[in-house]
Design an enzyme around this catalytic site. Structure first.
Site, PDB file in Angstrom:
ATOM      1  N   LYS A 213       0.829  -1.207   0.000  1.00  0.00           N
ATOM      2  CA  LYS A 213       0.000   0.000   0.000  1.00  0.00           C
ATOM      3  C   LYS A 213       0.863   1.257   0.000  1.00  0.00           C
ATOM      4  CE  LYS A 213      -3.456   2.831   0.392  1.00  0.00           C
ATOM      5  NZ  LYS A 213      -4.368   2.882   1.540  1.00  0.00           N
ATOM      6  N   CYS A 269      -4.347  10.039   1.920  1.00  0.00           N
ATOM      7  CA  CYS A 269      -3.410   8.935   1.711  1.00  0.00           C
ATOM      8  C   CYS A 269      -2.015   9.372   1.272  1.00  0.00           C
ATOM      9  CB  CYS A 269      -3.979   7.953   0.677  1.00  0.00           C
ATOM     10  SG  CYS A 269      -5.424   7.043   1.265  1.00  0.00           S
ATOM     11  N   LYS A 272       0.217  11.354   3.839  1.00  0.00           N
ATOM     12  CA  LYS A 272       0.497  10.518   5.012  1.00  0.00           C
ATOM     13  C   LYS A 272       1.386   9.337   4.652  1.00  0.00           C
ATOM     14  CE  LYS A 272      -2.955   7.940   6.377  1.00  0.00           C
ATOM     15  NZ  LYS A 272      -2.529   6.528   6.208  1.00  0.00           N
TER      16      LYS A 272
END
EC number: 1.1.1.22
Length: 441
Positions: A213, A269, A272
């Protein structure tokens, strides 16, 4: 099949509603009384197209429920998903794991039988194994496995991403006595509807799934920063960044997506995750220099855009009225987290500008994070009326359809700074507007 979702925020709520649409019985645990009350009443506390209808239909069907009692939610669940926040830790940008660890301890005490504890939150490599340690410490008798199942949901298209994903990544504990076979069987049943439509489901180790991810989001952030730097270069050399991006994107190794110039990336997203991956690399003594530089380039980009607007207004915006179209970090969301509008509008306000703002869904969400002097309008033309300059910050579809002559007729001044390149330069100049965009001659 029954599952539990710990956390009713963006990821947890979307995932829970979609799992319920698969036919699973989903119990969502939310510890915010305000959010829980809204969800129980069928009110969606976030803006995501189609989510309200999906939640309502599955609540009525009895497949989706909301509560604050982990014990009742976990009882009988074959999989328990952790979908709580992992915000940047103050000071160093590393992911703050306190909410994940707290959830793990609560789940441990709630377990009544075998379950797979699945991390849905974006977490550093090693988190799933730490969760296993915490559960064993709290409940040595508990029967469980851990898994990592990162989400890849784009705000504004989250339901489509969940129902028709590019891929599903599931990390398993291959060091378990059965090699992760039991947990894999549970996860295959969770995602069986996607198997039927032949969506790619990739089973990996825990650490690989956790890192995937961060790597994916950081790579996309690098693409955005790269095309933004190419836009700057195109302006210096008289090239067209859109044709440049098209020429690059036709190469199958590169692809067309995320090659659109803008004022810098934002949202929940990319900022961060790039910070977190940078920190992960530093702690592992394997620094991710490209990602670290991308963070710096993006921060500078946002500040630079404020300077570009001021320069377009003759070097000063003091006492001038500037209309801003779009406040959220991207269209089809009310999310203001790390939105480029925040540093840009604060800089303009500090320079003495009077700011008129219009966002189709983000006006209310923007008020706590933007200067108090900003005036908000529900209509773009009303926001533009009698202003000295107009800035496009978010590429909402409704803004694209505004006729140049309509803008020219509403505005007092003629300066347009289009930071999303949504307008045709020829048409804008034909309407008598002083039009500036990114990376186009």
């Amino acid at each position: 099949m029954r599952i539990a979702m710990i956390g009713g925020g963006y990821v947890g709520l979307v995932s829970a509603a979609c799992f319920a649409e698969f036919g699973l019985e989903v119990a969502v645990v939310e510890n915010s009384p305000t959010r829980l009350a809204a969800l129980r009443e069928g009110r969606i506390p976030i803006y995501e197209p189609g989510l309200d209808r999906l939640v309502e239909s599955n609540m009525q069907a009895g497949r989706l429920s909301f509560g604050d009692d982990i014990a009742s939610a976990v009882k009988g669940a074959e999989a328990v998903f952790i979908a709580v926040g992992t915000p940047p830790r103050n000071g160093d940008g590393a992911a703050d794991m306190q909410y994940v660890h707290a959830a793990a301890r609560q789940i441990a005490h709630a377990l009544t039988g075998y379950a797979v504890i699945v991390t849905k939150s974006t977490v550093p490599a090693g988190t799933s194994r730490r969760i296993a340690e915490l559960v064993r410490e709290a409940r040595p008798d508990a029967e469980f496995d851990v898994a990592s199942n990162p989400e890849f949901l784009r705000e504004g298209n989250a339901i489509g991403d969940f129902m028709r994903p590019d891929r599903v990544i599931v990390g398993l504990d291959r060091t378990a006595p059965d090699g992760g076979a039991r947990s894999e069987e549970v996860m295959r049943r969770v995602y069986r509807p996607l198997s039927l439509i032949e969506a790619p489901i990739l089973f990996t180790t825990l650490e690989t799934a956790e890192l995937t991810k961060y790597a994916s989001n950081s790579f996309l952030a690098v693409k955005i920063s790269f095309i933004n730097e190419m836009a700057n270069l195109c302006e210096k050399l008289g090239a067209d960044v859109h044709d440049l991006a098209k020429g690059m994107g036709l190469d199958g190794r590169i692809g067309r997506k995320f090659l659109h110039p803008g004022p810098g990336y934002g949202g929940s997203c990319f900022p961060k995750d790039t910070l977190a991956l940078s920190r992960i690399g530093q702690e592992a003594d394997s620094p991710c220099r490209l990602v670290e530089t991308t963070v710096q380039v993006n921060d500078a980009r946002k500040i630079g855009m404020a300077g570009r607007i001021i320069a377009a207004c003759g070097g000063s915006v003091h006492g001038k009225t500037v209309a801003v179209l779009g406040l959220t970090f991207k269209p089809e969301t009310d999310d203001m987290r790390e939105a480029p509008s925040i540093p840009i509008l604060h800089r303009l306000a500090e320079a003495g500008a009077v700011i008129h703002a219009c966002d189709p869904v983000g006006n209310e969400a923007a008020k706590p994070v933007l200067p108090p002097s900003v005036r908000y309008f529900p209509d773009a033309i009303e926001a533009a009326r009698d202003v000295d300059a107009l800035v496009v910050l978010t590429e909402w579809t409704m803004f694209r359809s505004i006729a140049p002559k309509t803008l020219a007729g509403a505005m007092k001044g003629k300066v347009i700074v289009d930071l999303r390149n949504i307008f045709d330069p020829v048409a804008m100049r034909a309407a008598g507007l002083e039009y500036q965009s990114l990376g186009r001659p």
